[in-house]
Write a protein that holds these residues in place. Structure first.
Motif, mmCIF file in Angstrom:
data_model
loop_
_atom_site.group_PDB
_atom_site.id
_atom_site.type_symbol
_atom_site.label_atom_id
_atom_site.label_comp_id
_atom_site.label_asym_id
_atom_site.label_seq_id
_atom_site.Cartn_x
_atom_site.Cartn_y
_atom_site.Cartn_z
ATOM 1 N N ASN A 52 0.830 -1.207 0.000
ATOM 2 C CA ASN A 52 0.000 0.000 0.000
ATOM 3 C C ASN A 52 0.867 1.260 0.000
ATOM 4 O O ASN A 52 1.244 1.771 1.044
ATOM 5 C CB ASN A 52 -0.925 0.025 1.218
ATOM 6 C CG ASN A 52 -2.088 0.981 1.024
ATOM 7 O OD1 ASN A 52 -3.042 0.665 0.342
ATOM 8 N ND2 ASN A 52 -2.004 2.171 1.595
ATOM 9 N N VAL A 53 1.170 1.746 -1.194
ATOM 10 C CA VAL A 53 1.992 2.950 -1.324
ATOM 11 C C VAL A 53 1.151 4.185 -1.597
ATOM 12 O O VAL A 53 1.698 5.273 -1.743
ATOM 13 C CB VAL A 53 3.047 2.785 -2.439
ATOM 14 C CG1 VAL A 53 4.061 1.712 -2.060
ATOM 15 C CG2 VAL A 53 2.390 2.451 -3.777
ATOM 16 N N ASN A 54 -0.157 4.027 -1.649
ATOM 17 C CA ASN A 54 -1.052 5.155 -1.913
ATOM 18 C C ASN A 54 -1.940 5.378 -0.696
ATOM 19 O O ASN A 54 -2.866 4.605 -0.446
ATOM 20 C CB ASN A 54 -1.907 4.861 -3.149
ATOM 21 C CG ASN A 54 -2.743 6.058 -3.581
ATOM 22 O OD1 ASN A 54 -2.917 7.011 -2.827
ATOM 23 N ND2 ASN A 54 -3.262 6.009 -4.792
ATOM 24 N N VAL B 299 -3.286 0.954 -12.430
ATOM 25 C CA VAL B 299 -1.992 1.081 -11.755
ATOM 26 C C VAL B 299 -1.006 1.608 -12.790
ATOM 27 O O VAL B 299 -0.769 0.964 -13.811
ATOM 28 C CB VAL B 299 -1.524 -0.271 -11.184
ATOM 29 C CG1 VAL B 299 -0.132 -0.139 -10.571
ATOM 30 C CG2 VAL B 299 -2.515 -0.796 -10.151
ATOM 31 N N GLU C 265 3.895 -0.262 3.306
ATOM 32 C CA GLU C 265 4.428 0.312 2.064
ATOM 33 C C GLU C 265 5.784 -0.250 1.661
ATOM 34 O O GLU C 265 6.250 0.011 0.553
ATOM 35 C CB GLU C 265 4.571 1.826 2.220
ATOM 36 C CG GLU C 265 5.681 2.249 3.194
ATOM 37 C CD GLU C 265 5.851 3.747 3.279
ATOM 38 O OE1 GLU C 265 6.964 4.190 3.616
ATOM 39 O OE2 GLU C 265 4.886 4.471 3.022
ATOM 40 N N HIS D 36 2.207 2.093 -12.548
ATOM 41 C CA HIS D 36 3.606 1.756 -12.296
ATOM 42 C C HIS D 36 4.316 1.345 -13.582
ATOM 43 O O HIS D 36 3.773 0.604 -14.406
ATOM 44 C CB HIS D 36 3.714 0.619 -11.276
ATOM 45 C CG HIS D 36 3.378 1.045 -9.886
ATOM 46 N ND1 HIS D 36 3.481 0.197 -8.803
ATOM 47 C CD2 HIS D 36 2.960 2.235 -9.377
ATOM 48 C CE1 HIS D 36 3.140 0.839 -7.703
ATOM 49 N NE2 HIS D 36 2.809 2.075 -8.035
ATOM 50 N N ASP E 211 -1.557 0.634 -5.211
ATOM 51 C CA ASP E 211 -1.422 2.022 -5.639
ATOM 52 C C ASP E 211 -2.584 2.382 -6.556
ATOM 53 O O ASP E 211 -2.407 2.732 -7.721
ATOM 54 C CB ASP E 211 -0.090 2.236 -6.367
ATOM 55 C CG ASP E 211 0.214 3.720 -6.585
ATOM 56 O OD1 ASP E 211 -0.529 4.560 -6.036
ATOM 57 O OD2 ASP E 211 1.170 4.037 -7.304
ATOM 58 N N ASP F 112 5.684 -4.035 -6.372
ATOM 59 C CA ASP F 112 4.519 -4.911 -6.337
ATOM 60 C C ASP F 112 4.834 -6.401 -6.367
ATOM 61 O O ASP F 112 4.136 -7.196 -5.723
ATOM 62 C CB ASP F 112 3.593 -4.579 -7.515
ATOM 63 C CG ASP F 112 3.148 -3.129 -7.507
ATOM 64 O OD1 ASP F 112 2.321 -2.781 -6.656
ATOM 65 O OD2 ASP F 112 3.641 -2.350 -8.347
ATOM 66 N N ASN G 276 -5.716 5.054 -1.113
ATOM 67 C CA ASN G 276 -6.268 3.790 -1.601
ATOM 68 C C ASN G 276 -7.575 3.475 -0.857
ATOM 69 O O ASN G 276 -7.571 3.300 0.358
ATOM 70 C CB ASN G 276 -5.259 2.665 -1.370
ATOM 71 C CG ASN G 276 -5.585 1.416 -2.156
ATOM 72 O OD1 ASN G 276 -6.734 1.043 -2.309
ATOM 73 N ND2 ASN G 276 -4.545 0.759 -2.649
#
Length: 603
Positions: free
Chosen positions: A193-195, A253, A208, A255, A241, A264, A198
């Motif tokens: 979970n980098v957002n 996403v 993260e 990325h 994300d 990920d 979310n």
């Protein structure tokens, strides 16, 4: 009937003998489960093979429960008749919140599981069912409630940072699921979970940091296996994300391939190394792998190219629910299951309009759109998992034992012990904590009827004179004024928040609920009374509460989380949780609190 019984008995006998005799010599490289699955496959009709691809929901608490919903969905009355009609490979249990109302108490669940397995055993080829559910731990995605043990959620486990705790948590969940006949858990969540915005993952993720997520996920896979349940890592290729909930829309996403490799994929790679049984797809677009814009569930470059060929994964791939908005918005009921299967999925979960979905896949095989070889590959994987989990030999459970295992005293003790290691003291600027011994008047307020009542009861137990004034997630100006007035007659205020930092993606501004909670905390702090803020879900709330001088993150609102919070407030437990995510400043100017931050008393 005699011929059917003889054939069923003979097949099971052959399977048992194949699995019981260890290979030797030149055949030592042959996996017994693969050999047994391929042998069984030879006796199956095309219709039986296609049935194995589907995971269905059934309505009722017993195999013979008559429900209008079963008739509406499947044209039959009872769960057992659903099994008889489609001969599905799996069933997924839900609680009453979704509708099927399959899980009430241990004896009932175990009896339902046995009844469904009996229905499967009556088939021409008595293939047992994979019976699954979503029991992730924590307070967000779960199906079994008390007396089932409530273990911490993923982000709480990330805050504890202990693989031992993560493994034990999963072992307890797996043990209790297995006791009631649920042999596969749709967990752990392997998303990073980098957002902070979310809307669907959040505290369901460990955090993260890919390395931390990988360690915890690996430990959970081991724990589920130790408990007797198959593990499912989700949601591939990563749902951490996104700013859109795939239950209602199709997220993208963005990325790059480099970001995908760095962020990920590591947890999924580690889960594969740890022997994860199954990987679940995500309804997300990932153009760096598939420029077509197809969701991962329907993307051959993602499921076959990336997961099968690059990551060398040969276990079971299941779709996320095909009735979610991320699938239904683009793919009609006769298209979604066929496209998901062609992309590389083995099992199709909750396909809407089951008759349409089943017949669409059957027709695709008959026409050659799906090859017989491709179908057989998936069915072998499904049978292998059932063989490896010993379901042909141990498909039934003991309801009496289920009552003893679920919510066992040691499980409950372990749940509280582990949870006590997760609560994170983020801010203690005024030095209010730990609270000194002795009676005081405490106002408990904020979000959550059950949460505030449980918190109030725990404080009362410690000799505090408590007033509870619950406000919900969106307190009105009048309610804020009313409760702020109550604060004047108290010595301390404890206020719970729930996603007070949530953002409206379209406007970039706080949601109505978040704005109301922020205004409430500001008003409480302005009274001059000591205010303790407890973020009961996502820990990001503190970034939007600049006046709050005392803030703790619990990552959940289970009874164990609330008890742990109170233990920390009084110094009965020295807080040891560390933030598994960075807390950003509300204005986007950088980090307010870094990953790994966490205060302790006396240091």
């Amino acid at each position: 009937m005699r011929r059917r019984s003889w054939l069923a008995g003979a097949l099971v006998g052959v399977l048992v003998s194949v699995l019981a005799v260890p290979p030797s010599g030149a055949s030592a490289t042959v996996d017994p489960a693969t050999a047994a699955a391929k042998l069984l496959l030879k006796f199956m009709t095309l219709e039986e093979k296609v049935g194995q691809l589907f995971v269905v929901e059934v309505y009722g608490q017993a195999a013979d429960t008559v429900s209008a919903n079963n008739q509406r969905l499947y044209g039959v009355d009872t769960p057992a008749q659903v099994i008889d009609k489609y001969k599905p490979g799996g069933v997924i249990y839900f609680d009453a919140r979704r509708g099927p109302d399959n899980v009430r108490d241990p004896r009932q669940i175990a009896t339902l599981s046995n009844g469904l397995q009996q229905a499967a055993a009556r088939q021409r080829i008595p293939v047992p069912l994979l019976i699954s559910t979503d029991q992730e731990g924590g307070a967000v995605v779960f199906r079994l409630t008390a007396p089932a043990t409530s273990m911490p959620g993923n982000m709480a486990l990330g805050a504890a940072g202990s693989t031992t705790a993560a493994k034990r948590s999963a072992e307890v969940i797996g043990t209790e699921l297995a006791a009631v006949g649920i042999n596969q858990n749709y967990a752990p969540v392997a998303d990073v979970n980098v957002n902070p915005a979310n809307p669907v993952i959040g505290v369901r993720s460990v955090g993260e940091d890919p390395a931390l997520v990988s360690r915890i996920v690996s430990a959970q896979v081991d724990g589920y296996h130790a408990g007797g349940a198959a593990a499912v890592a989700k949601h591939f290729p990563g749902h951490g994300d996104t700013a859109v909930d795939s239950h209602f829309g199709l997220p993208e996403v963005t990325h790059t391939r480099e970001q995908l490799e760095a962020i990920d994929l590591p947890p999924f790679r580690q889960a594969i190394r740890s022997g994860v049984d199954t990987i679940m797809t995500a309804h997300v677009v990932l153009r760096s792998v598939d420029p077509s814009g197809a969701p991962a569930t329907m993307s051959q470059p993602i499921l076959t190219g990336l997961l099968r060929n690059e990551l060398k994964y040969d276990g079971l791939i299941v779709t996320d629910a095909l009735d979610m908005g991320g699938a239904t918005a683009t793919y009609p009921p006769n298209v979604a299951p066929v496209e998901a299967f062609k992309a590389g999925a083995d099992q199709l979960v909750l396909a809407p309009q089951m008759d349409v979905a089943y017949n669409a896949v059957l027709a695709a095989v008959r026409s050659g759109e799906i090859s017989q070889k491709r179908l057989d590959e998936s069915v072998v994987r499904i049978l292998k998992l059932k063989l490896k989990r010993s379901l042909f030999l141990k498909r039934y459970v003991n309801p009496d034992r289920a009552v003893q295992v679920v919510g066992a005293p040691q499980h409950l003790a372990d749940a509280q012990s582990i949870t006590d290691r997760t609560t994170t003291l983020v801010r203690n600027d005024a030095g209010v904590l730990p609270l000194a011994a002795g009676p005081r008047n405490v106002l408990v307020t904020g979000w959550g009827v059950t949460t505030t009542q449980t918190l109030g009861a725990a404080l009362t137990k410690r000799g505090q004179a408590v007033t509870v004034a619950e406000t919900g997630t969106t307190p009105s100006a009048a309610r804020i004024a009313e409760v702020v007035a109550q604060a004047a007659g108290n010595d301390v205020v404890v206020v719970s928040t729930n996603n007070a930092g949530s953002i409206n993606v379209a406007t970039g501004q706080p949601t109505a609920a978040a704005a109301a909670q922020q205004a409430f905390v500001r008003a409480l702090v302005a009274t001059g009374k000591p205010v303790i803020v407890a973020g009961m879900r996502n820990p990001y709330d503190i970034g939007y509460l600049p006046t709050a001088q005392t803030y703790l993150a619990t990552y959940g609102y289970t009874a164990e989380s609330v008890e742990s919070l109170v233990r920390v407030l009084f110094g009965e437990v020295n807080p040891s949780g560390k933030l598994p995510v960075t807390i950003p400043r509300a204005d986007g100017s950088g980090a307010l609190y870094p990953f790994g931050h966490g205060l302790r008393y006396g240091s």
